[in-house]
Structures are given as structure tokens and as C-alpha cells.
Write an enzyme that holds these catalytic residues in place. Sequence first.
Site, PDB file in Angstrom:
ATOM      1  N   LYS A  42       8.078   2.772  -8.946  1.00  0.00           N
ATOM      2  CA  LYS A  42       8.179   1.309  -9.010  1.00  0.00           C
ATOM      3  C   LYS A  42       6.849   0.738  -9.478  1.00  0.00           C
ATOM      4  O   LYS A  42       5.811   1.393  -9.381  1.00  0.00           O
ATOM      5  CB  LYS A  42       8.544   0.732  -7.644  1.00  0.00           C
ATOM      6  N   CYS A  69       4.919  -2.648   1.044  1.00  0.00           N
ATOM      7  CA  CYS A  69       6.037  -1.896   0.456  1.00  0.00           C
ATOM      8  C   CYS A  69       7.078  -1.489   1.495  1.00  0.00           C
ATOM      9  O   CYS A  69       8.275  -1.511   1.198  1.00  0.00           O
ATOM     10  CB  CYS A  69       5.503  -0.710  -0.329  1.00  0.00           C
ATOM     11  N   ASP A  97       5.382   5.516  -0.687  1.00  0.00           N
ATOM     12  CA  ASP A  97       4.009   5.401  -1.216  1.00  0.00           C
ATOM     13  C   ASP A  97       2.936   6.152  -0.411  1.00  0.00           C
ATOM     14  O   ASP A  97       1.841   5.614  -0.196  1.00  0.00           O
ATOM     15  CB  ASP A  97       3.600   3.921  -1.333  1.00  0.00           C
TER      16      ASP A  97
HETATM   17  C1  VGL Z   1       1.448  -1.496  -2.018  1.00  0.00           C
HETATM   18  C2  VGL Z   1       0.293  -3.421  -2.480  1.00  0.00           C
HETATM   19  C3  VGL Z   1       0.272  -3.109  -3.824  1.00  0.00           C
HETATM   20  C4  VGL Z   1       2.106  -0.630  -1.012  1.00  0.00           C
HETATM   21  C5  VGL Z   1       1.451  -1.170  -3.356  1.00  0.00           C
HETATM   22  O1  VGL Z   1       2.350   0.552  -1.277  1.00  0.00           O
HETATM   23  O2  VGL Z   1       2.389  -1.170   0.100  1.00  0.00           O
HETATM   24  N1  VGL Z   1       0.877  -2.629  -1.601  1.00  0.00           N
HETATM   25  N2  VGL Z   1       0.854  -1.989  -4.240  1.00  0.00           N
END
Ligand code: VGL
Length: 202
Positions: free
Chosen positions: A110, A155, A9
Site C-alpha cells: 500500500k 495503519c 507493516d
Molecule cells: C504508517 C504512517 C505513515 C504505519 C505508515 O505503518 O502505521 N504510519 N506510513
Amino acid sequence: MKRALIIIDIQNDFCPGGPMAVKEGDLTVNVANRYAREFRRKGEYVLALQDWHPANHGSFASVSGEPVYTLGELNGLAQIWWPDHGVQGSVGADLHPDLDRSLIDALFYKGQDIDVDSYSAFFDNGHRRKTELDSWLRERDVTDLVVLGIATDYCVKYTVLDALELGYNVEVVVEGCRGVNLNPDDSTIALSQMAAQGAVMI
Ligand code: VGL
Ligand code: ZN
């Protein structure tokens, strides 16, 4: 033993200037590029994840009507209400522009299911649905994972814990991770939890 680098991410929305900016999130980019070059040089795999939500995802405070970063419940699961982020096809959901895409062998997504959040790269938060990642790795006899990215306390943490449960050997590149830290110690605690379950901190 086959290895894969898993880049979690590293997207615009989680970097400074984004709606869900993680402090120093952009500092993960150079570390990711450095590891990715090294993996490619050795003929090892480089994979990247993207948080990839529909525009009306159930985890968004704008959808629940609750204040951002407060705790509620989504379909029976504890849920933090996040600012809108990672919307499919948006610039904010793009990988950081300085992350070298030419080094990435495959992308995984995801968080597409509207009614459940998905921190881990392997399963949604209810462990109901699996992404393609585990079968991709198994088909190629990958046994060892090196993980970095955003966010340490969400994540990255849940990806690492699921990977250990699935039987992978896991290393976490600490300098390549940054966390949300709703509580100041969240990332430190997350790293300890990963280590306690068998992840090696490098
Ligand atoms: C994430 C919270 C919501 C992340 C993604 O990438 O850690 N955290 N969506
Ligand atoms: Zn998300």
C-alpha cells in the site's frame, strides 16, 4: 467461518534504529510469529502488509519541505509529514528480519500512489482506490480477521476501521501492536475507537 491473520507493516523503518522508529516496534515480531504459527497449524491464512512508497512520496517531509511530524495538507486531505520511510525495494521497507516469512501466505502493498497517503490495508486515505486485499479475502470466504502490527494509531487503526465497515469480524491483538504516539495517548485512543466500532480486543 474462515479466518486470516493480518500482519501490518512490521518493517525495518518502523522498528528501533529506523528513520520512523516506533518504540518497541520490534516487540511485535515474536507475537506475530506466535500467532502466525497457530494460524498455519489450523490451516488458516496469514497475510502481511508492507508500506510501499515511491522515493518521492507526497507524505514525506523531505518532499513537502515542512518539518517532520507536523500537520499539513496533501491534495485536500490532512497529512502528517513523515520522515522518509517504506521506500519500495529499500532495506528499510523489508519486513523485520526475524518475522518468519515462511509462515506468510501472501503479501500486500500500500502507499504506491505518490499523491495520497494510505494507512489502511484496504483503501487509500481518500477512499478512492482499493488494494487487492478485500477481493483476495472474499474469494476465499474469509469473514474473520485478527490484526496486529505497526502502527496502532495509524495503519492498524485505519485497517481495522475499514475492515469493520466492509463487514468483517475483527479482533485486535493488543500485545502485538505498537504506536507512533505523537501525542502520548494516541494508541490508547485508537484502541478505544476500534473497540467502539465493534473490534474485539484480545
Ligand atoms: C504508517 C504512517 C505513515 C504505519 C505508515 O505503518 O502505521 N504510519 N506510513
Ligand atoms: Zn507510510
